[in-house]
Motif scaffolding. Structure first.
Motif: not given
Length: 271
Positions: A101-118, A128-133, A136-139
């Protein structure tokens, strides 16, 4: 956090997510070795493992001393939330992937002190690459993202999910499903929570509710939604440490309080 180059880290996260996605495309034509994590529902595969190896190698090539926790290495989850931690879901949507079924992705995130930053969530089928800082917004592929403009839960489709063969978990899922069907414009269950949250950030979906989620499932999606103008909390409406497990409510923000209230709805037996 002030001495971190978040844009540079986001570049590493993007390259790592793309590396994992490339492996997933490659493994689509292979016979997979499938492993059950519970009685019949929670699954992993040789594609999950190969994609995680690719993601971890890409991170290690640029950030060899960082702490990295992957879904396929759960023994590493005892990390302190104070420092910088990478969270990797190499195959977000394993069941869908295994079934073709065509619904999957690879997810990578960074937290610092328990806060997501990347955050980087890569859908390889659509490239499609969903990216956020943080700050700095999300794209998506460079295009700015904004959440949906709906003002009421009755105007949005809500994702309600569970992944367990435990009868108690199934019963709670059924209650949540009923509650959301009672107040929303409809309910769906596609899997792949990181990808679901990316589409909330893009304004394609209005809400998402799921119990007991791990950081690799939702930390990146949370940042995407917050940077796109939405909200992510627990079932009490509280903002939680992103490096911990918690019950997730995600929305475009405007409908959030209604959505949180709906998670507490109870029903009489047979009513």
């Amino acid at each position: 956090m002030t001495d971190l180059d978040l844009e540079a880290l986001a570049g590493t996260a993007e390259r790592a997510a793309r590396a994992g996605g490339a492996v997933l495309l490659e493994y689509q034509d292979r016979v997979l070795e499938v492993t059950l994590k519970d009685e019949r529902v929670d699954v992993s595969s040789s594609a999950d493992l190969a994609a995680q190896e690719a993601v971890l190698a890409a991170i290690a090539a640029e950030r060899p001393d960082d702490v990295v926790v992957g879904e396929e290495s759960p023994s590493d989850t005892g990390v302190a939330s104070e420092g910088l931690v990478w969270w990797v879901d190499p195959l977000d949507g394993s069941r869908a992937y295994i079934d073709g079924f065509p619904w999957f992705a690879t997810a990578v995130a960074i937290t610092v002190g328990g806060e997501p930053v990347v955050a980087a969530v890569y859908d390889p089928l659509r490239d499609e690459l969903y990216r956020a800082v943080r700050g700095g917004g999300a794209t998506c592929n460079g295009r700015p993202l904004r959440v949906a403009t709906a003002e009421k839960v009755a105007e949005v489709v809500v994702i309600v999910q569970a992944q367990s063969s435990d009868p108690a978990v199934i019963a709670e899922f059924a209650r949540l499903m009923r509650a959301m069907l009672t107040v929303s414009a409809g309910v769906r269950f596609p899997g792949a929570p990181a990808l679901v949250m990316a589409h909330i950030a893009a304004g394609h979906l209005g809400g998402y509710v799921e119990r007991d989620m791990n950081p690799w499932d939702v930390a990146g999606g949370r940042l995407l939604i917050e940077e796109a103008g939405g909200r992510v909390t627990d079932f009490e409406g509280r903002t939680r440490d992103a490096s911990s497990r918690y019950d997730v409510v995600a929305s475009n923000g405007a409908v959030h309080d209604e959505l949180v209230a709906a998670t507490g709805m109870q029903f009489e037996e047979g009513g």
